[in-house]
Scaffold this motif. Structure first.
Motif, PDB file in Angstrom:
ATOM      1  N   PRO A  40       0.790  -1.237   0.000  1.00 34.29           N
ATOM      2  CA  PRO A  40       0.000   0.000   0.000  1.00 34.29           C
ATOM      3  C   PRO A  40       0.819   1.282   0.000  1.00 34.29           C
ATOM      4  N   ASP A  41       1.991   1.275   0.664  1.00 34.12           N
ATOM      5  CA  ASP A  41       2.788   2.504   0.718  1.00 34.12           C
ATOM      6  C   ASP A  41       4.269   2.147   0.751  1.00 34.12           C
ATOM      7  N   LEU A  62       2.183   1.269  -4.085  1.00 36.87           N
ATOM      8  CA  LEU A  62       1.215   1.964  -4.918  1.00 36.87           C
ATOM      9  C   LEU A  62       1.547   3.442  -5.056  1.00 36.87           C
ATOM     10  N   ASN A  63       2.452   3.944  -4.221  1.00 37.92           N
ATOM     11  CA  ASN A  63       2.886   5.338  -4.312  1.00 37.92           C
ATOM     12  C   ASN A  63       3.995   5.538  -5.338  1.00 37.92           C
ATOM     13  N   ASP A  64       4.602   4.466  -5.829  1.00 41.77           N
ATOM     14  CA  ASP A  64       5.698   4.597  -6.780  1.00 41.77           C
ATOM     15  C   ASP A  64       5.212   5.264  -8.067  1.00 41.77           C
ATOM     16  N   ARG A  65       6.128   5.980  -8.706  1.00 50.17           N
ATOM     17  CA  ARG A  65       5.770   6.637  -9.962  1.00 50.17           C
ATOM     18  C   ARG A  65       5.363   5.623 -11.012  1.00 50.17           C
ATOM     19  N   LYS A  66       6.042   4.480 -11.047  1.00 49.78           N
ATOM     20  CA  LYS A  66       5.709   3.420 -11.985  1.00 49.78           C
ATOM     21  C   LYS A  66       5.777   2.090 -11.234  1.00 49.78           C
ATOM     22  N   PRO A  67       4.676   1.693 -10.573  1.00 50.01           N
ATOM     23  CA  PRO A  67       4.697   0.472  -9.759  1.00 50.01           C
ATOM     24  C   PRO A  67       5.020  -0.790 -10.547  1.00 50.01           C
ATOM     25  N   VAL A  68       4.577  -0.858 -11.815  1.00 44.39           N
ATOM     26  CA  VAL A  68       4.796  -2.043 -12.643  1.00 44.39           C
ATOM     27  C   VAL A  68       5.725  -1.687 -13.788  1.00 44.39           C
ATOM     28  N   THR A  69       6.761  -2.504 -13.982  1.00 47.92           N
ATOM     29  CA  THR A  69       7.708  -2.296 -15.083  1.00 47.92           C
ATOM     30  C   THR A  69       7.552  -3.396 -16.120  1.00 47.92           C
ATOM     31  N   ASP A  70       8.195  -3.215 -17.255  1.00 50.75           N
ATOM     32  CA  ASP A  70       8.025  -4.141 -18.370  1.00 50.75           C
ATOM     33  C   ASP A  70       8.493  -5.559 -18.046  1.00 50.75           C
ATOM     34  N   ASP A  71       9.493  -5.693 -17.162  1.00 50.26           N
ATOM     35  CA  ASP A  71      10.018  -7.030 -16.892  1.00 50.26           C
ATOM     36  C   ASP A  71       9.282  -7.752 -15.765  1.00 50.26           C
ATOM     37  N   ASP A  72       8.278  -7.136 -15.169  1.00 49.74           N
ATOM     38  CA  ASP A  72       7.459  -7.820 -14.161  1.00 49.74           C
ATOM     39  C   ASP A  72       6.511  -8.784 -14.864  1.00 49.74           C
ATOM     40  N   ASP A  81      -6.048  -0.862  -0.003  1.00 56.07           N
ATOM     41  CA  ASP A  81      -7.273  -0.396   0.642  1.00 56.07           C
ATOM     42  C   ASP A  81      -8.029   0.563  -0.271  1.00 56.07           C
ATOM     43  N   HIS A  82      -9.204   0.991   0.190  1.00 60.63           N
ATOM     44  CA  HIS A  82     -10.088   1.786  -0.663  1.00 60.63           C
ATOM     45  C   HIS A  82      -9.486   3.136  -1.018  1.00 60.63           C
ATOM     46  N   GLN A  83      -8.556   3.638  -0.209  1.00 56.60           N
ATOM     47  CA  GLN A  83      -7.931   4.912  -0.524  1.00 56.60           C
ATOM     48  C   GLN A  83      -7.003   4.808  -1.731  1.00 56.60           C
ATOM     49  N   MET A  84      -6.609   3.594  -2.062  1.00 57.46           N
ATOM     50  CA  MET A  84      -5.701   3.363  -3.186  1.00 57.46           C
ATOM     51  C   MET A  84      -6.422   2.792  -4.408  1.00 57.46           C
TER      52      MET A  84
END
Length: 224
Positions: A40-41, A62-72, A81-84
């Motif tokens: 979450p953070d 979820l706060n990362d600028r790009k949580p998912v990258t091409d190699d994931d 949670d609902h705030q995210m």
């Protein structure tokens, strides 16, 4: 599983310990896949990265600028949670736009994307519900003050009530194709009440203290 009320001392540690068991089971099943666990953070992500030094997975928040990258290759959202919700939706839609989306499943563990806030508008609720319906519930266990809701894919949703004659045991009440809502539970609880019984509404504190106890009891009852 729907684990809630983790505000007491040591409760967050229990939450991450439970999530680690799930992550390890996914690792064992997909040994050759690159797994990304998103928390979450950034504080939670840093904490588990320090604690799980023996794990060979990538961490993010979820706060990362790009949580998912091409190699994931496998993306796991841990206790969002609902705030995210907005960030969760962006990740899901980004995978849909990916040509390799078949190779990038999105798994959510213990999502708490529903909010009890009465101020949430109907349109927001509708968008959220439509988004969540695009997911397949593989395993769900929700303890209740007087029973539990259980589902294991591809089975139906099952509702259990406390057995008043045998404390610590459960009675099967009903199963259905859709997830039970408040009206379903109210109807079943009323049917399961003895004549003259007064409806019992546990306090918030009582619910919080009982959640893990119900979870443990229900898992033991299932194994018997």
């Amino acid at each position: 599983m729907e684990l809630e009320n983790f505000d007491t001392d040591g409760a967050q540690q229990q939450l991450w310990d439970c999530s680690r068991l799930f992550v390890k089971s996914v690792q064992k099943r997909f040994q050759n896949q690159k797994i990304k666990a998103i928390f979450p953070d950034m504080g939670a992500a840093a904490y588990v990265k320090f604690q799980w030094k023996d794990e060979t997975i990538k961490y993010g928040s979820l706060n990362d600028r790009k949580p998912v990258t091409d190699d994931d290759e496998i993306i796991m959202l841990i206790a969002p949670d609902h705030q995210m919700l907005d960030q969760v939706q962006k990740i899901a839609y980004s995978l849909l736009d990916d040509d390799d989306m078949q190779e990038k499943p999105l798994i959510m563990w213990n999502p708490q994307l529903f909010s009890g806030d009465v101020g949430i508008g109907l349109n927001v609720r509708r968008v959220r519900n439509e988004f969540l319906r695009t997911f397949t519930t593989v395993y769900s266990l929700k303890p209740l003050p007087t029973g539990a809701i259980f589902k294991r894919y591809p089975g139906l949703w099952k509702i259990f009530l406390d057995d008043k004659q045998r404390p610590g045991r459960y009675l099967f009440a009903r199963e259905q194709a859709s997830k039970p809502d408040a009206e379903d539970l109210e109807a079943i609880l009323l049917q399961g009440s003895a004549p003259g019984d007064e409806p019992q509404v546990p306090s918030f504190l009582a619910n919080a203290m009982a959640t893990m106890s119900y979870l443990g009891r229900f898992m033991r009852a299932l194994s018997q």
